[in-house]
Design a protein around this motif. Sequence first.
Motif, PDB file in Angstrom:
ATOM      1  N   PHE A  23       0.831  -1.202   0.000  1.00 47.23           N
ATOM      2  CA  PHE A  23       0.000   0.000   0.000  1.00 47.23           C
ATOM      3  C   PHE A  23       0.868   1.256   0.000  1.00 47.23           C
ATOM      4  O   PHE A  23       0.637   2.190  -0.765  1.00 47.23           O
ATOM      5  N   LEU A  24       1.896   1.281   0.831  1.00 44.43           N
ATOM      6  CA  LEU A  24       2.750   2.459   0.959  1.00 44.43           C
ATOM      7  C   LEU A  24       3.696   2.650  -0.219  1.00 44.43           C
ATOM      8  O   LEU A  24       4.305   3.706  -0.353  1.00 44.43           O
ATOM      9  N   CYS A  30      -4.155   5.013  -2.851  1.00 46.97           N
ATOM     10  CA  CYS A  30      -5.269   5.675  -2.141  1.00 46.97           C
ATOM     11  C   CYS A  30      -6.412   5.950  -3.113  1.00 46.97           C
ATOM     12  O   CYS A  30      -7.566   5.613  -2.858  1.00 46.97           O
ATOM     13  N   ASP A  31      -6.085   6.557  -4.236  1.00 44.94           N
ATOM     14  CA  ASP A  31      -7.093   6.919  -5.232  1.00 44.94           C
ATOM     15  C   ASP A  31      -7.705   5.694  -5.904  1.00 44.94           C
ATOM     16  O   ASP A  31      -8.928   5.602  -6.050  1.00 44.94           O
ATOM     17  N   HIS A  32      -6.871   4.745  -6.285  1.00 44.49           N
ATOM     18  CA  HIS A  32      -7.372   3.560  -6.983  1.00 44.49           C
ATOM     19  C   HIS A  32      -8.329   2.750  -6.101  1.00 44.49           C
ATOM     20  O   HIS A  32      -9.396   2.335  -6.561  1.00 44.49           O
ATOM     21  N   LEU A  33      -7.931   2.535  -4.851  1.00 49.14           N
ATOM     22  CA  LEU A  33      -8.776   1.751  -3.947  1.00 49.14           C
ATOM     23  C   LEU A  33     -10.083   2.474  -3.632  1.00 49.14           C
ATOM     24  O   LEU A  33     -11.150   1.865  -3.630  1.00 49.14           O
ATOM     25  N   GLU A  64      -5.453   8.350   2.920  1.00 48.46           N
ATOM     26  CA  GLU A  64      -4.306   9.258   3.004  1.00 48.46           C
ATOM     27  C   GLU A  64      -3.827   9.409   4.444  1.00 48.46           C
ATOM     28  O   GLU A  64      -2.631   9.552   4.690  1.00 48.46           O
ATOM     29  N   VAL A  65      -4.753   9.373   5.402  1.00 44.63           N
ATOM     30  CA  VAL A  65      -4.360   9.434   6.808  1.00 44.63           C
ATOM     31  C   VAL A  65      -3.430   8.267   7.133  1.00 44.63           C
ATOM     32  O   VAL A  65      -2.394   8.445   7.769  1.00 44.63           O
ATOM     33  N   THR A  66      -3.785   7.084   6.674  1.00 46.89           N
ATOM     34  CA  THR A  66      -2.940   5.919   6.970  1.00 46.89           C
ATOM     35  C   THR A  66      -1.655   5.961   6.154  1.00 46.89           C
ATOM     36  O   THR A  66      -0.606   5.529   6.627  1.00 46.89           O
TER      37      THR A  66
END
Length: 169
Positions: A23-24, A30-33, A64-66
């Motif tokens: 993920f990172l 972020c956008d795709h998910l 985005e927070v994560t």
Amino acid sequence: MNAAQTKASFEPLIELEMEMGTFLSDWHHCDHLSSFMGRMISHNRTDPVRHSNFFSSALNELLEVTFRGGTPEGRIGCTVYRRGPKERVKLTFPCPPSQRQFYREAVSKTRKQDAYDRYLDAISNDLAPSREVILLDLAINFEAEINLEEKASPSITLVVDLPLEGIVS
């Protein structure tokens, strides 16, 4: 709302999980998910496109927070539930002990009476939104109710109720 609706539980809609390191590895996750999940859960809403856009925007903010505070160890999990006009997002992610207090305070600030003033001050003075401001944004602009579940380390769960069907654009 009748008694049966108030007692009804949230029903699961979709769930995903991935390695936090994966993920990172790319900001675009972020956008795709969020876009994918928004389209998946919005097909039967009053205005599916509008609902998908609102949901995708809110989920993107949470992701985005994560992403901003993320650590590559462990897994990130996201489950979306529905009860009537509300979606509930449960976002579970690794959280080092040093960041737990930050999340407790940031979530608590979303429910305080000065949340709106704090949000306006932050967006007028900060160049890039902080994780706290993102949570305030969800509470103010999406009318989200945000809670924190702390189970056994190393993960925490943000629980965000989004009344998207009732938001006036």
